[in-house]
Design a protein around this motif. Structure first.
Motif, PDB file in Angstrom:
ATOM      1  N   HIS A   1       0.823  -1.217   0.000  1.00 56.31           N
ATOM      2  CA  HIS A   1       0.000   0.000   0.000  1.00 56.31           C
ATOM      3  C   HIS A   1       0.853   1.262   0.000  1.00 56.31           C
ATOM      4  O   HIS A   1       0.525   2.239  -0.677  1.00 56.31           O
ATOM      5  CB  HIS A   1      -0.954   0.015   1.198  1.00 56.31           C
ATOM      6  CG  HIS A   1      -1.972  -1.078   1.161  1.00 56.31           C
ATOM      7  ND1 HIS A   1      -2.966  -1.141   0.217  1.00 56.31           N
ATOM      8  CD2 HIS A   1      -2.134  -2.167   1.946  1.00 56.31           C
ATOM      9  CE1 HIS A   1      -3.698  -2.215   0.421  1.00 56.31           C
ATOM     10  NE2 HIS A   1      -3.220  -2.860   1.462  1.00 56.31           N
ATOM     11  N   VAL A   2       1.953   1.231   0.742  1.00 54.24           N
ATOM     12  CA  VAL A   2       2.852   2.393   0.792  1.00 54.24           C
ATOM     13  C   VAL A   2       3.383   2.694  -0.597  1.00 54.24           C
ATOM     14  O   VAL A   2       3.385   3.839  -1.052  1.00 54.24           O
ATOM     15  CB  VAL A   2       4.019   2.131   1.777  1.00 54.24           C
ATOM     16  CG1 VAL A   2       5.086   3.198   1.671  1.00 54.24           C
ATOM     17  CG2 VAL A   2       3.509   2.010   3.198  1.00 54.24           C
ATOM     18  N   VAL A   3       3.824   1.670  -1.294  1.00 55.79           N
ATOM     19  CA  VAL A   3       4.385   1.836  -2.641  1.00 55.79           C
ATOM     20  C   VAL A   3       3.294   2.255  -3.616  1.00 55.79           C
ATOM     21  O   VAL A   3       3.499   3.168  -4.425  1.00 55.79           O
ATOM     22  CB  VAL A   3       5.087   0.540  -3.104  1.00 55.79           C
ATOM     23  CG1 VAL A   3       5.553   0.662  -4.538  1.00 55.79           C
ATOM     24  CG2 VAL A   3       6.256   0.217  -2.180  1.00 55.79           C
ATOM     25  N   GLN A   4       2.137   1.632  -3.547  1.00 53.40           N
ATOM     26  CA  GLN A   4       1.045   1.981  -4.455  1.00 53.40           C
ATOM     27  C   GLN A   4       0.642   3.445  -4.285  1.00 53.40           C
ATOM     28  O   GLN A   4       0.454   4.162  -5.272  1.00 53.40           O
ATOM     29  CB  GLN A   4      -0.156   1.078  -4.213  1.00 53.40           C
ATOM     30  CG  GLN A   4      -1.268   1.273  -5.217  1.00 53.40           C
ATOM     31  CD  GLN A   4      -2.368   0.245  -5.067  1.00 53.40           C
ATOM     32  OE1 GLN A   4      -2.558  -0.332  -3.999  1.00 53.40           O
ATOM     33  NE2 GLN A   4      -3.071  -0.006  -6.147  1.00 53.40           N
ATOM     34  N   ASP A   5       0.543   3.904  -3.049  1.00 48.88           N
ATOM     35  CA  ASP A   5       0.200   5.311  -2.803  1.00 48.88           C
ATOM     36  C   ASP A   5       1.236   6.245  -3.405  1.00 48.88           C
ATOM     37  O   ASP A   5       0.899   7.258  -4.017  1.00 48.88           O
ATOM     38  CB  ASP A   5       0.058   5.583  -1.299  1.00 48.88           C
ATOM     39  CG  ASP A   5      -1.164   4.918  -0.690  1.00 48.88           C
ATOM     40  OD1 ASP A   5      -2.052   4.465  -1.455  1.00 48.88           O
ATOM     41  OD2 ASP A   5      -1.218   4.831   0.549  1.00 48.88           O
ATOM     42  N   HIS A   6       2.507   5.897  -3.251  1.00 50.85           N
ATOM     43  CA  HIS A   6       3.579   6.739  -3.787  1.00 50.85           C
ATOM     44  C   HIS A   6       3.554   6.751  -5.319  1.00 50.85           C
ATOM     45  O   HIS A   6       3.708   7.804  -5.939  1.00 50.85           O
ATOM     46  CB  HIS A   6       4.932   6.269  -3.264  1.00 50.85           C
ATOM     47  CG  HIS A   6       6.041   7.193  -3.604  1.00 50.85           C
ATOM     48  ND1 HIS A   6       6.320   8.317  -2.872  1.00 50.85           N
ATOM     49  CD2 HIS A   6       6.930   7.183  -4.615  1.00 50.85           C
ATOM     50  CE1 HIS A   6       7.340   8.958  -3.413  1.00 50.85           C
ATOM     51  NE2 HIS A   6       7.732   8.272  -4.480  1.00 50.85           N
ATOM     52  N   LEU A   7       3.376   5.591  -5.934  1.00 52.75           N
ATOM     53  CA  LEU A   7       3.354   5.509  -7.392  1.00 52.75           C
ATOM     54  C   LEU A   7       2.174   6.278  -7.981  1.00 52.75           C
ATOM     55  O   LEU A   7       2.287   6.875  -9.056  1.00 52.75           O
ATOM     56  CB  LEU A   7       3.291   4.043  -7.842  1.00 52.75           C
ATOM     57  CG  LEU A   7       4.528   3.193  -7.561  1.00 52.75           C
ATOM     58  CD1 LEU A   7       4.222   1.725  -7.820  1.00 52.75           C
ATOM     59  CD2 LEU A   7       5.716   3.657  -8.378  1.00 52.75           C
ATOM     60  N   SER A   8       1.056   6.278  -7.278  1.00 50.58           N
ATOM     61  CA  SER A   8      -0.155   6.939  -7.764  1.00 50.58           C
ATOM     62  C   SER A   8       0.001   8.448  -7.906  1.00 50.58           C
ATOM     63  O   SER A   8      -0.766   9.084  -8.622  1.00 50.58           O
ATOM     64  CB  SER A   8      -1.326   6.634  -6.837  1.00 50.58           C
ATOM     65  OG  SER A   8      -1.625   5.250  -6.887  1.00 50.58           O
ATOM     66  N   ILE A   9       1.017   9.001  -7.262  1.00 51.87           N
ATOM     67  CA  ILE A   9       1.271  10.442  -7.376  1.00 51.87           C
ATOM     68  C   ILE A   9       1.673  10.803  -8.806  1.00 51.87           C
ATOM     69  O   ILE A   9       1.246  11.824  -9.341  1.00 51.87           O
ATOM     70  CB  ILE A   9       2.369  10.890  -6.379  1.00 51.87           C
ATOM     71  CG1 ILE A   9       1.878  10.718  -4.943  1.00 51.87           C
ATOM     72  CG2 ILE A   9       2.800  12.322  -6.645  1.00 51.87           C
ATOM     73  CD1 ILE A   9       2.977  10.859  -3.897  1.00 51.87           C
ATOM     74  N   ASN A  10       2.489   9.954  -9.434  1.00 50.08           N
ATOM     75  CA  ASN A  10       3.035  10.265 -10.762  1.00 50.08           C
ATOM     76  C   ASN A  10       2.475   9.412 -11.901  1.00 50.08           C
ATOM     77  O   ASN A  10       2.755   9.705 -13.060  1.00 50.08           O
ATOM     78  CB  ASN A  10       4.555  10.126 -10.742  1.00 50.08           C
ATOM     79  CG  ASN A  10       5.199  11.133  -9.832  1.00 50.08           C
ATOM     80  OD1 ASN A  10       4.890  12.312  -9.875  1.00 50.08           O
ATOM     81  ND2 ASN A  10       6.097  10.666  -8.968  1.00 50.08           N
ATOM     82  N   TRP A  11       1.742   8.375 -11.574  1.00 51.75           N
ATOM     83  CA  TRP A  11       1.214   7.485 -12.605  1.00 51.75           C
ATOM     84  C   TRP A  11      -0.306   7.447 -12.532  1.00 51.75           C
ATOM     85  O   TRP A  11      -0.867   7.113 -11.481  1.00 51.75           O
ATOM     86  CB  TRP A  11       1.776   6.075 -12.428  1.00 51.75           C
ATOM     87  CG  TRP A  11       3.226   5.981 -12.733  1.00 51.75           C
ATOM     88  CD1 TRP A  11       4.269   6.198 -11.877  1.00 51.75           C
ATOM     89  CD2 TRP A  11       3.816   5.675 -13.982  1.00 51.75           C
ATOM     90  NE1 TRP A  11       5.459   6.035 -12.528  1.00 51.75           N
ATOM     91  CE2 TRP A  11       5.213   5.711 -13.828  1.00 51.75           C
ATOM     92  CE3 TRP A  11       3.299   5.368 -15.243  1.00 51.75           C
ATOM     93  CZ2 TRP A  11       6.093   5.451 -14.868  1.00 51.75           C
ATOM     94  CZ3 TRP A  11       4.187   5.102 -16.284  1.00 51.75           C
ATOM     95  CH2 TRP A  11       5.562   5.152 -16.086  1.00 51.75           C
ATOM     96  N   PRO A  12      -1.002   7.739 -13.632  1.00 53.77           N
ATOM     97  CA  PRO A  12      -2.465   7.724 -13.617  1.00 53.77           C
ATOM     98  C   PRO A  12      -3.056   6.328 -13.412  1.00 53.77           C
ATOM     99  O   PRO A  12      -4.139   6.179 -12.886  1.00 53.77           O
ATOM    100  CB  PRO A  12      -2.868   8.289 -14.974  1.00 53.77           C
ATOM    101  CG  PRO A  12      -1.643   8.414 -15.780  1.00 53.77           C
ATOM    102  CD  PRO A  12      -0.461   8.231 -14.890  1.00 53.77           C
ATOM    103  N   SER A  13      -2.320   5.298 -13.832  1.00 52.70           N
ATOM    104  CA  SER A  13      -2.805   3.927 -13.660  1.00 52.70           C
ATOM    105  C   SER A  13      -1.733   3.102 -12.939  1.00 52.70           C
ATOM    106  O   SER A  13      -0.603   2.978 -13.424  1.00 52.70           O
ATOM    107  CB  SER A  13      -3.111   3.296 -15.019  1.00 52.70           C
ATOM    108  OG  SER A  13      -3.417   1.920 -14.865  1.00 52.70           O
ATOM    109  N   VAL A  14      -2.102   2.567 -11.791  1.00 55.60           N
ATOM    110  CA  VAL A  14      -1.228   1.677 -11.019  1.00 55.60           C
ATOM    111  C   VAL A  14      -2.053   0.422 -10.738  1.00 55.60           C
ATOM    112  O   VAL A  14      -2.962   0.430  -9.911  1.00 55.60           O
ATOM    113  CB  VAL A  14      -0.757   2.325  -9.700  1.00 55.60           C
ATOM    114  CG1 VAL A  14       0.114   1.353  -8.932  1.00 55.60           C
ATOM    115  CG2 VAL A  14      -0.018   3.630  -9.976  1.00 55.60           C
TER     116      VAL A  14
END
Length: 113
Positions: free
Chosen positions: A2-15
């Motif tokens: 979840h930590v990584v997914q939240d961080h990736l969602s900042i710069n990527w529209p689809s995770v």
């Protein structure tokens, strides 16, 4: 995760979480660009992690569009079922390029017949 997914969602529209079906944990996409993300979590310092043969193969095949996310120093509450992790330090290896001198074999498969 979840930590990584939240961080990736900042710069990527689809995770997309593909951990149940692929040799990586997330595939991020934006327009025609894809990023393949492997996530590792540890209660240790995070200077070493275990990677599978399939994770290494995918990182080699998709390089340089791969990223390794390591969450280290996780506090694990083992008294719950399942155990609950919290905290931790997030480090990204981007791009995640497989360097043979950084891989150490931990096991081998021996074919008997």
């Amino acid at each position: 995760m979840h930590v990584v997914q939240d961080h990736l969602s900042i710069n990527w529209p689809s995770v997309k979480d593909v951990s149940a079906t692929e040799s990586c944990d997330f595939i991020c996409s934006s327009n025609n660009r894809k990023l393949y993300v492997e996530v590792k979590g540890t209660t240790g310092k995070g200077d070493k992690v275990i990677v599978t043969r399939n994770e290494v193969a995918l990182a080699r095949a998709k390089s340089p569009n791969t990223l390794l996310a390591v969450v280290s120093d996780i506090e694990l509450k083992r008294s719950t079922d399942p155990p609950i992790g919290r905290g931790g330090n997030l480090v990204f290896v981007d791009p995640w390029t497989i360097q043979p001198d950084k891989l150490e074999p931990l096991a081998f498969e021996l074919k008997i017949k």
